[in-house]
Design an enzyme around this catalytic site. Structure first.
Site, PDB file in Angstrom:
ATOM      1  N   CYS A  62       0.881  -1.167   0.000  1.00  0.00           N
ATOM      2  CA  CYS A  62       0.000   0.000   0.000  1.00  0.00           C
ATOM      3  C   CYS A  62       0.921   1.218   0.000  1.00  0.00           C
ATOM      4  O   CYS A  62       2.091   1.099  -0.398  1.00  0.00           O
ATOM      5  CB  CYS A  62      -0.999  -0.028   1.157  1.00  0.00           C
ATOM      6  SG  CYS A  62      -0.314   0.016   2.824  1.00  0.00           S
TER       7      CYS A  62
HETATM    8  O1  LIG Z   1      -0.675   3.491   3.030  1.00  0.00           O
HETATM    9  C1  LIG Z   1      -1.851   3.268   3.146  1.00  0.00           C
HETATM   10  C2  LIG Z   1      -2.429   2.754   4.405  1.00  0.00           C
HETATM   11  O2  LIG Z   1      -1.433   2.465   5.371  1.00  0.00           O
HETATM   12  C3  LIG Z   1      -2.789   3.519   2.027  1.00  0.00           C
HETATM   13  O3  LIG Z   1      -2.217   3.163   0.813  1.00  0.00           O
HETATM   14  C4  LIG Z   1      -3.178   4.968   1.951  1.00  0.00           C
HETATM   15  O4  LIG Z   1      -4.029   5.262   2.991  1.00  0.00           O
HETATM   16  P1  LIG Z   1      -4.529   6.757   3.250  1.00  0.00           P
HETATM   17  O5  LIG Z   1      -3.329   7.583   3.647  1.00  0.00           O
HETATM   18  O6  LIG Z   1      -5.523   6.619   4.356  1.00  0.00           O
HETATM   19  O7  LIG Z   1      -5.148   7.241   1.955  1.00  0.00           O
END
Ligand SMILES: O=C(CO)[C@H](O)COP(=O)(O)O
Length: 163
Positions: free
Chosen positions: A81
């Site tokens: 992510c």
């Molecule tokens: O990094 C993330 C969650 O840990 C995700 O890809 C992005 O999350 P967000 O910052 O809440 O959009």
């Protein structure tokens, strides 16, 4: 070993949210050519997905991967992510799963040898692609030793979950 006595390779899951999809796709290509890997399942997201699927938030990806391991459909997962943190938290919600974000070689090693993690996560916004690819190659080369001094510590976690 399978029933014919042949050594089986790793059955892996790869997954990502929108923020990790590019790294997931690159690592997927590597894993498809790695002789240590017998099967790779891509649980998305994918750029070809419909908009609602492509923007599927990270918890769905982490939970889906953890469930596949819990249900015996895969041995391990590699998830991406933005930071690697969200997909790790999500996968850790599934009983029996030990998932961690790691972006350095030592942590990647210890995640298996100390912690018997079945899930490695990384952040596309944190680490360069070449380091991510290298860390994946390293990670799948480690195997937890159930006779090691670390095994009793991991057992504290599994015993706690069984309560
Ligand atoms: O990094 C993330 C969650 O840990 C995700 O890809 C992005 O999350 P967000 O910052 O809440 O959009």
């Amino acid at each position: 070993m399978n029933t014919e006595g042949r050594t089986m390779g790793l059955r892996l899951v790869v997954g990502a949210d929108e923020a990790g999809v590019d790294y997931k796709d690159k690592v997927l290509e590597d894993l498809r050519q790695d002789p240590r890997v017998s099967e790779v399942t891509d649980i998305g997201v994918n750029r070809s997905d419909a908009p609602d699927d492509f923007t599927r938030p990270y918890p769905y990806v982490g939970i889906a991967a953890g469930e596949m391991i819990r249900d015996g459909a895969a041995d391990r997962a590699i998830l991406f992510c933005g930071t690697g943190i969200g997909v790790a938290i999500a996968a850790n919600k599934v009983e029996g799963i030990r998932a961690t974000a790691a972006h350095d070689s030592f942590s990647v090693e210890r995640s298996v040898l100390s912690n018997d993690c079945q899930v490695l996560t990384m952040g596309q916004r944190v680490v360069g692609i070449e380091l991510a690819r290298r860390l994946v190659r390293e990670w799948i080369g480690y195997t937890f030793d159930p006779a090691s001094a670390s095994a009793g510590k991991v057992k504290v976690l599994t015993d706690f979950e069984a309560c």
